[in-house]
Design an enzyme around this catalytic site. Sequence first.
Site, PDB file in Angstrom:
ATOM      1  N   THR A 128       0.821  -1.213   0.000  1.00  0.00           N
ATOM      2  CA  THR A 128       0.000   0.000   0.000  1.00  0.00           C
ATOM      3  C   THR A 128       0.852   1.259   0.000  1.00  0.00           C
ATOM      4  O   THR A 128       1.980   1.252   0.503  1.00  0.00           O
ATOM      5  CB  THR A 128      -0.906   0.001   1.254  1.00  0.00           C
ATOM      6  OG1 THR A 128      -1.509   1.274   1.406  1.00  0.00           O
ATOM      7  CG2 THR A 128      -0.105  -0.271   2.530  1.00  0.00           C
ATOM      8  N   ASP A 129       0.284   2.339  -0.514  1.00  0.00           N
ATOM      9  CA  ASP A 129       0.978   3.635  -0.452  1.00  0.00           C
ATOM     10  C   ASP A 129       1.006   4.189   0.980  1.00  0.00           C
ATOM     11  O   ASP A 129       1.754   5.126   1.273  1.00  0.00           O
ATOM     12  CB  ASP A 129       0.333   4.652  -1.406  1.00  0.00           C
ATOM     13  CG  ASP A 129      -1.133   4.966  -1.100  1.00  0.00           C
ATOM     14  OD1 ASP A 129      -1.714   4.371  -0.164  1.00  0.00           O
ATOM     15  OD2 ASP A 129      -1.714   5.822  -1.810  1.00  0.00           O
ATOM     16  N   GLU A 130       0.214   3.574   1.887  1.00  0.00           N
ATOM     17  CA  GLU A 130       0.153   4.106   3.254  1.00  0.00           C
ATOM     18  C   GLU A 130       1.468   3.920   4.002  1.00  0.00           C
ATOM     19  O   GLU A 130       1.689   4.560   5.032  1.00  0.00           O
ATOM     20  CB  GLU A 130      -1.021   3.466   4.015  1.00  0.00           C
ATOM     21  CG  GLU A 130      -2.345   3.704   3.298  1.00  0.00           C
ATOM     22  CD  GLU A 130      -3.574   3.363   4.119  1.00  0.00           C
ATOM     23  OE1 GLU A 130      -3.511   3.403   5.346  1.00  0.00           O
ATOM     24  OE2 GLU A 130      -4.605   3.068   3.498  1.00  0.00           O
ATOM     25  N   TYR A 154      -1.966  -0.594  10.871  1.00  0.00           N
ATOM     26  CA  TYR A 154      -2.074  -1.256   9.563  1.00  0.00           C
ATOM     27  C   TYR A 154      -0.865  -0.943   8.691  1.00  0.00           C
ATOM     28  O   TYR A 154      -0.184  -1.847   8.186  1.00  0.00           O
ATOM     29  CB  TYR A 154      -3.368  -0.813   8.853  1.00  0.00           C
ATOM     30  CG  TYR A 154      -3.373  -1.131   7.369  1.00  0.00           C
ATOM     31  CD1 TYR A 154      -3.376  -2.444   6.920  1.00  0.00           C
ATOM     32  CD2 TYR A 154      -3.350  -0.101   6.417  1.00  0.00           C
ATOM     33  CE1 TYR A 154      -3.362  -2.737   5.561  1.00  0.00           C
ATOM     34  CE2 TYR A 154      -3.337  -0.383   5.060  1.00  0.00           C
ATOM     35  CZ  TYR A 154      -3.344  -1.704   4.633  1.00  0.00           C
ATOM     36  OH  TYR A 154      -3.318  -1.996   3.295  1.00  0.00           O
ATOM     37  N   ALA A 156       2.004   0.275   9.467  1.00  0.00           N
ATOM     38  CA  ALA A 156       3.270  -0.191  10.056  1.00  0.00           C
ATOM     39  C   ALA A 156       3.468  -1.677   9.773  1.00  0.00           C
ATOM     40  O   ALA A 156       4.584  -2.120   9.464  1.00  0.00           O
ATOM     41  CB  ALA A 156       3.281   0.074  11.561  1.00  0.00           C
ATOM     42  N   LYS A 158       2.197  -3.369   7.255  1.00  0.00           N
ATOM     43  CA  LYS A 158       2.484  -3.540   5.829  1.00  0.00           C
ATOM     44  C   LYS A 158       3.931  -3.116   5.532  1.00  0.00           C
ATOM     45  O   LYS A 158       4.622  -3.752   4.731  1.00  0.00           O
ATOM     46  CB  LYS A 158       1.507  -2.721   4.978  1.00  0.00           C
ATOM     47  CG  LYS A 158       0.076  -3.213   4.998  1.00  0.00           C
ATOM     48  CD  LYS A 158      -0.103  -4.623   4.442  1.00  0.00           C
ATOM     49  CE  LYS A 158       0.107  -4.704   2.937  1.00  0.00           C
ATOM     50  NZ  LYS A 158      -0.215  -6.065   2.426  1.00  0.00           N
TER      51      LYS A 158
HETATM   52  P1  NAD Z   1      -9.529  -7.737   2.150  1.00  0.00           P
HETATM   53  O1  NAD Z   1      -9.532  -7.436   3.613  1.00  0.00           O
HETATM   54  O2  NAD Z   1     -10.750  -7.473   1.341  1.00  0.00           O
HETATM   55  O3  NAD Z   1      -9.150  -9.278   1.916  1.00  0.00           O
HETATM   56  C1  NAD Z   1      -8.118  -9.909   2.614  1.00  0.00           C
HETATM   57  C2  NAD Z   1      -8.236 -11.416   2.340  1.00  0.00           C
HETATM   58  O4  NAD Z   1      -7.149 -12.060   3.035  1.00  0.00           O
HETATM   59  C3  NAD Z   1      -9.528 -12.024   2.862  1.00  0.00           C
HETATM   60  O5  NAD Z   1     -10.069 -12.897   1.898  1.00  0.00           O
HETATM   61  C4  NAD Z   1      -9.078 -12.795   4.095  1.00  0.00           C
HETATM   62  O6  NAD Z   1      -9.892 -13.928   4.371  1.00  0.00           O
HETATM   63  C5  NAD Z   1      -7.664 -13.182   3.702  1.00  0.00           C
HETATM   64  N1  NAD Z   1      -6.823 -13.440   4.878  1.00  0.00           N
HETATM   65  C6  NAD Z   1      -6.672 -12.663   5.968  1.00  0.00           C
HETATM   66  N2  NAD Z   1      -5.823 -13.250   6.847  1.00  0.00           N
HETATM   67  C7  NAD Z   1      -5.431 -14.414   6.278  1.00  0.00           C
HETATM   68  C8  NAD Z   1      -4.550 -15.444   6.672  1.00  0.00           C
HETATM   69  N3  NAD Z   1      -3.915 -15.415   7.864  1.00  0.00           N
HETATM   70  N4  NAD Z   1      -4.352 -16.490   5.845  1.00  0.00           N
HETATM   71  C9  NAD Z   1      -4.993 -16.555   4.656  1.00  0.00           C
HETATM   72  N5  NAD Z   1      -5.839 -15.585   4.229  1.00  0.00           N
HETATM   73  C10 NAD Z   1      -6.060 -14.546   5.022  1.00  0.00           C
HETATM   74  O7  NAD Z   1      -8.273  -6.940   1.579  1.00  0.00           O
HETATM   75  P2  NAD Z   1      -8.084  -6.210   0.183  1.00  0.00           P
HETATM   76  O8  NAD Z   1      -8.674  -4.854   0.263  1.00  0.00           O
HETATM   77  O9  NAD Z   1      -8.498  -7.123  -0.896  1.00  0.00           O
HETATM   78  O10 NAD Z   1      -6.496  -6.022   0.172  1.00  0.00           O
HETATM   79  C11 NAD Z   1      -5.653  -7.008  -0.438  1.00  0.00           C
HETATM   80  C12 NAD Z   1      -4.216  -6.555  -0.298  1.00  0.00           C
HETATM   81  O11 NAD Z   1      -4.049  -5.293  -0.934  1.00  0.00           O
HETATM   82  C13 NAD Z   1      -3.771  -6.378   1.146  1.00  0.00           C
HETATM   83  O12 NAD Z   1      -2.454  -6.855   1.273  1.00  0.00           O
HETATM   84  C14 NAD Z   1      -3.829  -4.872   1.363  1.00  0.00           C
HETATM   85  O13 NAD Z   1      -2.882  -4.465   2.325  1.00  0.00           O
HETATM   86  C15 NAD Z   1      -3.470  -4.378  -0.025  1.00  0.00           C
HETATM   87  N6  NAD Z   1      -4.004  -3.030  -0.346  1.00  0.00           N
HETATM   88  C16 NAD Z   1      -5.355  -2.807  -0.314  1.00  0.00           C
HETATM   89  C17 NAD Z   1      -5.837  -1.544  -0.657  1.00  0.00           C
HETATM   90  C18 NAD Z   1      -7.310  -1.242  -0.678  1.00  0.00           C
HETATM   91  O14 NAD Z   1      -7.685  -0.111  -1.014  1.00  0.00           O
HETATM   92  N7  NAD Z   1      -8.182  -2.192  -0.379  1.00  0.00           N
HETATM   93  C19 NAD Z   1      -4.942  -0.510  -0.988  1.00  0.00           C
HETATM   94  C20 NAD Z   1      -3.582  -0.793  -0.979  1.00  0.00           C
HETATM   95  C21 NAD Z   1      -3.117  -2.061  -0.682  1.00  0.00           C
HETATM   96  P1  TYD Z   2     -10.879   3.801   3.975  1.00  0.00           P
HETATM   97  O1  TYD Z   2     -11.799   3.313   2.916  1.00  0.00           O
HETATM   98  O2  TYD Z   2     -11.005   3.219   5.346  1.00  0.00           O
HETATM   99  O3  TYD Z   2      -9.384   3.639   3.416  1.00  0.00           O
HETATM  100  P2  TYD Z   2      -7.971   4.170   4.038  1.00  0.00           P
HETATM  101  O4  TYD Z   2      -8.166   4.540   5.461  1.00  0.00           O
HETATM  102  O5  TYD Z   2      -7.101   2.970   3.873  1.00  0.00           O
HETATM  103  O6  TYD Z   2      -7.565   5.338   3.197  1.00  0.00           O
HETATM  104  O7  TYD Z   2     -11.040   5.360   4.113  1.00  0.00           O
HETATM  105  C1  TYD Z   2     -10.851   6.232   3.021  1.00  0.00           C
HETATM  106  C2  TYD Z   2     -10.962   7.639   3.551  1.00  0.00           C
HETATM  107  O8  TYD Z   2     -12.298   7.868   3.999  1.00  0.00           O
HETATM  108  C3  TYD Z   2     -10.070   7.885   4.757  1.00  0.00           C
HETATM  109  O9  TYD Z   2      -9.567   9.225   4.696  1.00  0.00           O
HETATM  110  C4  TYD Z   2     -11.012   7.740   5.930  1.00  0.00           C
HETATM  111  C5  TYD Z   2     -12.335   8.220   5.361  1.00  0.00           C
HETATM  112  N1  TYD Z   2     -13.521   7.586   5.979  1.00  0.00           N
HETATM  113  C6  TYD Z   2     -14.534   8.373   6.518  1.00  0.00           C
HETATM  114  O10 TYD Z   2     -14.464   9.623   6.497  1.00  0.00           O
HETATM  115  N2  TYD Z   2     -15.604   7.753   7.081  1.00  0.00           N
HETATM  116  C7  TYD Z   2     -15.715   6.388   7.134  1.00  0.00           C
HETATM  117  O11 TYD Z   2     -16.730   5.867   7.680  1.00  0.00           O
HETATM  118  C8  TYD Z   2     -14.681   5.598   6.549  1.00  0.00           C
HETATM  119  C9  TYD Z   2     -14.761   4.084   6.560  1.00  0.00           C
HETATM  120  C10 TYD Z   2     -13.601   6.239   5.975  1.00  0.00           C
END
Ligand code: NAD
Ligand code: TYD
Length: 362
Positions: A128-130, A154, A156, A158
């Site tokens: 993630t970019d975070e 989170y 930290a 990653k």
């Molecule tokens: P998500 O929470 O929707 O899905 C996570 C999946 O991992 C789930 O299916 C869960 O069952 C599985 N999982 C969790 N713990 C596990 C374990 N111990 N063993 C096996 N499987 C396990 O997450 P996502 O949004 O699809 O994110 C996927 C990846 O992309 C993550 O690594 C996240 O850090 C990264 N990412 C997500 C975003 C975003 O906007 N969603 C942005 C940047 C990076």
């Molecule tokens: P989120 O989807 O949780 O992603 P991330 O925290 O990883 O960026 O949140 C996106 C943005 O929206 C973030 O700045 C937090 C804000 N947010 C709210 O204002 N209200 C909410 O209920 C949620 C879930 C997020």
Amino acid sequence: MTRMLVTGGAGFIGANFVHFWAAHRPDDTIVVLDALTYAGNRANLAGTDVEFIHGDIRDTALVETLLAGRNIDTIVHFAAESHVDRSLHGPSAFVDTNVIGTLSMLNAARAVWLAGDGKPHRFHHVSTDEVYGSLGADDPAFSETTAYAPNSPYSASKAASDHLVRAWHHSYGLAVTTSNCSNNYGPFQFPEKLIPLFLINALHGRPLPIYGDGMQIRDWLHVEDHCRGIAAVLDRGRIGEVYNIGGGAELPNITVIDTLCAAVDAAFAADPALVLRFPGAPAAKGVATASLKTYVTDRPGHDRRYAIDETKARTELGYAPTRTFEQGFADTLAWYLGNEPWWRAIMDGSYRTWVDTNYAGR
Ligand code: NAD
Ligand code: TYD
């Protein structure tokens, strides 16, 4: 032909990636390893013919068995705890899954792939970019050389996992790549993240809880463009390198929320059936969805701005997002309206209990 292990393939991005890969590389073999936590959903893989293994990435022996037994040559590692708010309530699970889990995957890959003379392989880590922390309004966007400065449990966790992946390349020669992407949105996103949570709340007439002043900035990446970016890294990325993947849509939260409210109003105006399906929605009564906007206490340590400089992915890989935010959001709204049983099943289950416990009154 690739024989791929996708961890976290029943989650949001992992499932989209499985659908994307199966559609574009139908001759490849995909094995999904997923623990089916609250965020994992087998329904996300409906219509694919992947082999699904219900198991934990921390089970190193299981991962070794899969890598050897299925003759896997490529890992795409998505599995993680992924929600910042949950990490504030319970950080330990994030270290367990994101750090120890990634360590387990690396150990298994090393044991199986680097044994003897070794075999051609790839370990792609999705991050993630975070990890780069928070930007000021005029700071340059995150590049691959921006110093890590994670601010939440989170990010930290990653960041720690990214460092492990890097070290397994430099210390042991594991063939790794890493991508750090911005905020994804699209089909199958669990309704705790901003866009699906607000959409479903809007359909039920529930408040839209805006943290702080709503002026935090994120770069929004449609999940299919993210999948395209990962495929480009797998195809053309250099071993040991990191690539930032963004959506080219840097927007304040309030703009995303206003777009969402206006789109819901327009959808109800265009389709009278929605009034019958969602009678609790303000839009069903001719009231603006924006009336649900509710400013609430800010998230602790809330990062102000993320922005991605994706020059490296564009120049080296030919990556570019294909959707504007407006197009991507319209597609996403249509998907959630067209897949009510998918999110209804989630909302009727354990997720609501967790929200009610932790977010009473929001
Ligand atoms: P998500 O929470 O929707 O899905 C996570 C999946 O991992 C789930 O299916 C869960 O069952 C599985 N999982 C969790 N713990 C596990 C374990 N111990 N063993 C096996 N499987 C396990 O997450 P996502 O949004 O699809 O994110 C996927 C990846 O992309 C993550 O690594 C996240 O850090 C990264 N990412 C997500 C975003 C975003 O906007 N969603 C942005 C940047 C990076
Ligand atoms: P989120 O989807 O949780 O992603 P991330 O925290 O990883 O960026 O949140 C996106 C943005 O929206 C973030 O700045 C937090 C804000 N947010 C709210 O204002 N209200 C909410 O209920 C949620 C879930 C997020």
